[in-house]
Design an enzyme around this catalytic site. Structure first.
Site, PDB file in Angstrom:
ATOM      1  N   ASP A  95     -31.454 -50.124  56.117  1.00 46.12           N
ATOM      2  CA  ASP A  95     -30.152 -50.628  56.525  1.00 46.12           C
ATOM      3  C   ASP A  95     -29.998 -50.300  58.001  1.00 46.12           C
ATOM      4  O   ASP A  95     -30.561 -49.345  58.505  1.00 46.12           O
ATOM      5  CB  ASP A  95     -29.030 -50.011  55.693  1.00 46.12           C
ATOM      6  CG  ASP A  95     -27.698 -50.667  56.037  1.00 46.12           C
ATOM      7  OD1 ASP A  95     -27.720 -51.853  56.431  1.00 46.12           O
ATOM      8  OD2 ASP A  95     -26.655 -50.002  55.958  1.00 46.12           O
ATOM      9  N   SER A  96     -29.194 -51.108  58.663  1.00 43.62           N
ATOM     10  CA  SER A  96     -29.187 -51.122  60.121  1.00 43.62           C
ATOM     11  C   SER A  96     -28.340 -50.048  60.781  1.00 43.62           C
ATOM     12  O   SER A  96     -28.471 -49.797  61.968  1.00 43.62           O
ATOM     13  CB  SER A  96     -28.633 -52.467  60.577  1.00 43.62           C
ATOM     14  OG  SER A  96     -27.309 -52.608  60.074  1.00 43.62           O
ATOM     15  N   GLY A  97     -27.448 -49.441  60.019  1.00 43.87           N
ATOM     16  CA  GLY A  97     -26.431 -48.581  60.629  1.00 43.87           C
ATOM     17  C   GLY A  97     -25.073 -49.262  60.574  1.00 43.87           C
ATOM     18  O   GLY A  97     -24.049 -48.667  60.882  1.00 43.87           O
ATOM     19  N   GLY A  98     -25.087 -50.528  60.155  1.00 42.78           N
ATOM     20  CA  GLY A  98     -23.838 -51.281  60.063  1.00 42.78           C
ATOM     21  C   GLY A  98     -22.854 -50.680  59.067  1.00 42.78           C
ATOM     22  O   GLY A  98     -21.641 -50.711  59.281  1.00 42.78           O
ATOM     23  N   PHE A  99     -23.388 -50.115  57.995  1.00 42.46           N
ATOM     24  CA  PHE A  99     -22.486 -49.503  57.017  1.00 42.46           C
ATOM     25  C   PHE A  99     -21.814 -48.269  57.600  1.00 42.46           C
ATOM     26  O   PHE A  99     -20.670 -47.953  57.260  1.00 42.46           O
ATOM     27  CB  PHE A  99     -23.223 -49.128  55.731  1.00 42.46           C
ATOM     28  CG  PHE A  99     -22.307 -48.590  54.659  1.00 42.46           C
ATOM     29  CD1 PHE A  99     -21.399 -49.420  54.023  1.00 42.46           C
ATOM     30  CD2 PHE A  99     -22.335 -47.249  54.307  1.00 42.46           C
ATOM     31  CE1 PHE A  99     -20.534 -48.927  53.057  1.00 42.46           C
ATOM     32  CE2 PHE A  99     -21.470 -46.747  53.336  1.00 42.46           C
ATOM     33  CZ  PHE A  99     -20.570 -47.595  52.704  1.00 42.46           C
ATOM     34  N   ASP A 149     -24.629 -54.949  61.907  1.00 39.72           N
ATOM     35  CA  ASP A 149     -23.389 -55.692  61.702  1.00 39.72           C
ATOM     36  C   ASP A 149     -22.210 -54.742  61.713  1.00 39.72           C
ATOM     37  O   ASP A 149     -22.384 -53.527  61.823  1.00 39.72           O
ATOM     38  CB  ASP A 149     -23.427 -56.426  60.347  1.00 39.72           C
ATOM     39  CG  ASP A 149     -23.501 -55.467  59.159  1.00 39.72           C
ATOM     40  OD1 ASP A 149     -24.047 -54.361  59.326  1.00 39.72           O
ATOM     41  OD2 ASP A 149     -23.009 -55.818  58.066  1.00 39.72           O
ATOM     42  N   GLN A 192     -20.720 -61.809  56.958  1.00 40.71           N
ATOM     43  CA  GLN A 192     -19.451 -61.088  56.925  1.00 40.71           C
ATOM     44  C   GLN A 192     -18.331 -62.127  56.898  1.00 40.71           C
ATOM     45  O   GLN A 192     -18.573 -63.289  56.623  1.00 40.71           O
ATOM     46  CB  GLN A 192     -19.337 -60.166  58.154  1.00 40.71           C
ATOM     47  CG  GLN A 192     -20.309 -58.985  58.122  1.00 40.71           C
ATOM     48  CD  GLN A 192     -19.954 -57.928  57.075  1.00 40.71           C
ATOM     49  OE1 GLN A 192     -18.891 -57.968  56.447  1.00 40.71           O
ATOM     50  NE2 GLN A 192     -20.865 -56.990  56.858  1.00 40.71           N
ATOM     51  N   GLY A 219     -19.936 -56.375  53.516  1.00 36.95           N
ATOM     52  CA  GLY A 219     -18.479 -56.264  53.497  1.00 36.95           C
ATOM     53  C   GLY A 219     -17.880 -56.275  52.105  1.00 36.95           C
ATOM     54  O   GLY A 219     -16.676 -56.464  51.950  1.00 36.95           O
ATOM     55  N   ASP A 269     -28.600 -53.171  46.166  1.00 39.08           N
ATOM     56  CA  ASP A 269     -28.895 -51.749  46.330  1.00 39.08           C
ATOM     57  C   ASP A 269     -27.593 -51.009  46.120  1.00 39.08           C
ATOM     58  O   ASP A 269     -26.520 -51.586  46.270  1.00 39.08           O
ATOM     59  CB  ASP A 269     -29.380 -51.451  47.748  1.00 39.08           C
ATOM     60  CG  ASP A 269     -28.213 -51.383  48.707  1.00 39.08           C
ATOM     61  OD1 ASP A 269     -27.644 -52.449  48.996  1.00 39.08           O
ATOM     62  OD2 ASP A 269     -27.828 -50.281  49.120  1.00 39.08           O
ATOM     63  N   CYS A 307     -32.833 -45.866  25.804  1.00 42.19           N
ATOM     64  CA  CYS A 307     -33.478 -45.827  27.125  1.00 42.19           C
ATOM     65  C   CYS A 307     -34.902 -45.288  27.019  1.00 42.19           C
ATOM     66  O   CYS A 307     -35.189 -44.430  26.188  1.00 42.19           O
ATOM     67  CB  CYS A 307     -32.654 -44.953  28.068  1.00 42.19           C
ATOM     68  SG  CYS A 307     -33.344 -44.843  29.735  1.00 42.19           S
ATOM     69  N   CYS A 309     -36.533 -43.831  29.625  1.00 40.90           N
ATOM     70  CA  CYS A 309     -36.860 -42.993  30.787  1.00 40.90           C
ATOM     71  C   CYS A 309     -37.324 -41.601  30.361  1.00 40.90           C
ATOM     72  O   CYS A 309     -37.128 -41.169  29.233  1.00 40.90           O
ATOM     73  CB  CYS A 309     -35.660 -42.884  31.726  1.00 40.90           C
ATOM     74  SG  CYS A 309     -34.436 -41.650  31.250  1.00 40.90           S
ATOM     75  N   CYS A 312     -34.504 -39.411  28.887  1.00 43.50           N
ATOM     76  CA  CYS A 312     -34.070 -39.734  27.528  1.00 43.50           C
ATOM     77  C   CYS A 312     -35.160 -39.503  26.489  1.00 43.50           C
ATOM     78  O   CYS A 312     -34.871 -39.230  25.333  1.00 43.50           O
ATOM     79  CB  CYS A 312     -33.585 -41.176  27.468  1.00 43.50           C
ATOM     80  SG  CYS A 312     -32.059 -41.397  28.404  1.00 43.50           S
ATOM     81  N   HIS A 338     -32.580 -41.054  35.094  1.00 47.61           N
ATOM     82  CA  HIS A 338     -31.985 -41.900  34.053  1.00 47.61           C
ATOM     83  C   HIS A 338     -31.150 -43.045  34.642  1.00 47.61           C
ATOM     84  O   HIS A 338     -31.310 -44.200  34.255  1.00 47.61           O
ATOM     85  CB  HIS A 338     -31.119 -41.104  33.083  1.00 47.61           C
ATOM     86  CG  HIS A 338     -30.324 -42.019  32.207  1.00 47.61           C
ATOM     87  ND1 HIS A 338     -30.886 -42.670  31.138  1.00 47.61           N
ATOM     88  CD2 HIS A 338     -29.056 -42.489  32.312  1.00 47.61           C
ATOM     89  CE1 HIS A 338     -29.984 -43.481  30.606  1.00 47.61           C
ATOM     90  NE2 HIS A 338     -28.865 -43.385  31.295  1.00 47.61           N
TER      91      HIS A 338
END
Length: 377
Positions: A95-99, A149, A192, A219, A269, A307, A309, A312, A338
RNA sequence: GGGGAGGUAGCGAAGUGGCUAAACGCGGCAGACUGUAAAUCUGCUCCCUCAGGGUUCGGCGGUUCGAAACCGUCCCUCCCCA
């Protein structure tokens, strides 16, 4: 020019229009739609790369802002890129840093040129621009990079959403021009425009004109209700080309994931499964439980009998309750395993349903049988 | 036997005359969490018929308009010396 990423649609569900596909990346092929675990600091908290492979994690995220601050992109480059650095050989996305423009809103200032952050580590004044973000992402070397962004909060005024979206478009263009590795690292644009149809439309169209390797919807999951989120997704997707991968950023609640797939979203994600796992909340086929609760103290059944995993298959709710109360790292690890596996398996089941042209039935079954509440997990 | 310290809500620990049902931490009971400043954050945690009322700070008695706090006495812990 050689493409860093190709996307192949393998089936479109006759019942729903949802689709399955294969994303071919420099670090291997992954099936879509998929859920991508988040490893902000070049690690999915508490999990080893071996565990990530075992979970069937297709793509793992890392974060440009956080790796830029520490250890610094030069170190990651010296290590041979983020995959070598963290010993994960699967596909990765940064991720770009936009968040962080959104999540660290209290300590940053946005201008046309870029964003000035006050370092969350030591208070240093830091400047991130679309060019810096791409340079850092080039150094980190993930298979997929994101445009820098501005993730705006909800609600936002039309005027602000418009101004911000137009700036995000200019930033997308600048980032694309700054990319030094267009043949080895894919770059996605981010739609956006807040909760405004014309802005979402305009943004998507402009991005498509710039021709990115894939398109993300940003967004969302910033405090809006479900209905609003889906509206924004719908508008964002309307003008995106079907043949390119679509990535809905920051979505990880079960109902959100299933709805997203209906909008031909290919990638999602979210920190949700790992974060809530560390906080003791687990997703199960019967709904959500908090393992801390007293009723699990002597519950010697698996977390979720349905499950497959490691957690579990081998451990009981009573043991997880004990580990959580003792604040033991192994508990964090088992519960993270899990929750991630739960979402990855959900996506596997979704892909199967799509291929069998029964995705709507599948979605309805999950949403009714799992008894998920409004939050969806 | 001599000297010293201390007994506060489940535990630890503040408080040394009214602003104290009593800080704070732990534990306990719940809630939140969606491109990770998050193994984090928020609320509740003496009892009840709970915008109010009742009973508390080792026991008993006293001083005072008023005490967890001051005095007497008893009980109990811990430390040092013999």
């Amino acid at each position: 020019m050689k493409k860093p990423l190709t996307f192949e649609i393998t089936h479109v569900c006759k019942q729903s229009g949802a689709r399955t596909g294969i994303l071919h990346t420099p670090h291997g092929d992954v099936e879509t739609p998929m859920f991508m675990p988040v490893g902000t600091q070049a690690t999915v908290k508490f999990l080893s790369p071996e565990e990530l492979y075992a979970l069937g994690a297709g793509v793992v995220l890392a974060n440009t802002y956080h790796l830029w601050l520490r250890p610094g992109e030069k170190i990651v480059r010296q290590a041979g890129g983020v995959q070598k650095f963290m010993n994960y050989n699967g596909p990765m996305l940064t991720d770009s840093g936009g968040f962080q423009v959104f999540s660290l809103a209290d300590t940053r200032k946005i201008e046309e040129e870029g964003v000035t952050f006050k370092s969350t580590l030591n208070g240093d004044k830091l400047f991130m621009s679309p060019e810096v973000s791409i340079q850092v992402q080039n150094a980190i070397g993930a298979d997929i990079m994101m445009s820098f962004d501005e993730c705006i909060p909800y609600p936002a005024s039309y005027e602000y959403a418009k101004k911000s979206m137009e700036r995000t478009l200019r930033w997308a263009k600048r980032g694309k021009e700054a990319n030094q590795n267009p043949e080895t690292q894919a770059l996605f644009g981010i739609v956006q425009g807040g909760d405004y149809q014309d802005l979402r439309y305009a943004c998507a169209k402009e991005l498509v004109d710039m021709d990115f390797d894939g398109y993300a919807i940003g967004g969302t999951s910033v405090g809006e209700d479900k209905e609003t989120m889906l509206r924004m997704v719908g508008w964002s997707v309307d003008h995106l080309p079907l043949e390119k991968p679509r990535y809905l950023m920051g979505v990880g609640a079960v109902n959100d994931l299933l709805e997203a797939i209906s909008y031909q979203i290919d990638m999602c994600d979210c920190v949700l499964p790992t974060r809530i796992a560390r906080h003791g909340t687990l997703m199960t086929s019967h709904g959500r439980i908090n393992i801390r609760k007293a009723i699990y103290k002597d519950d010697f059944t698996p977390l979720d009998e349905a499950c497959d995993c490691y957690c579990c298959k081998n451990y009981t709710r009573a043991y997880l309750n004990h580990l959580f109360r003792c604040n033991e790292g192994f508990g964090m690890r088992l519960m993270s395993i899990h929750n991630i596996r739960f979402l990855i398996r959900l996506m596997e089941q979704a892909r199967k349903a799509i291929k069998e042209d029964r995705f709507n039935d599948f979605k309805n079954d999950v949403l009714t049988n799992m008894k998920f509440d409004e939050r969806g997990f």
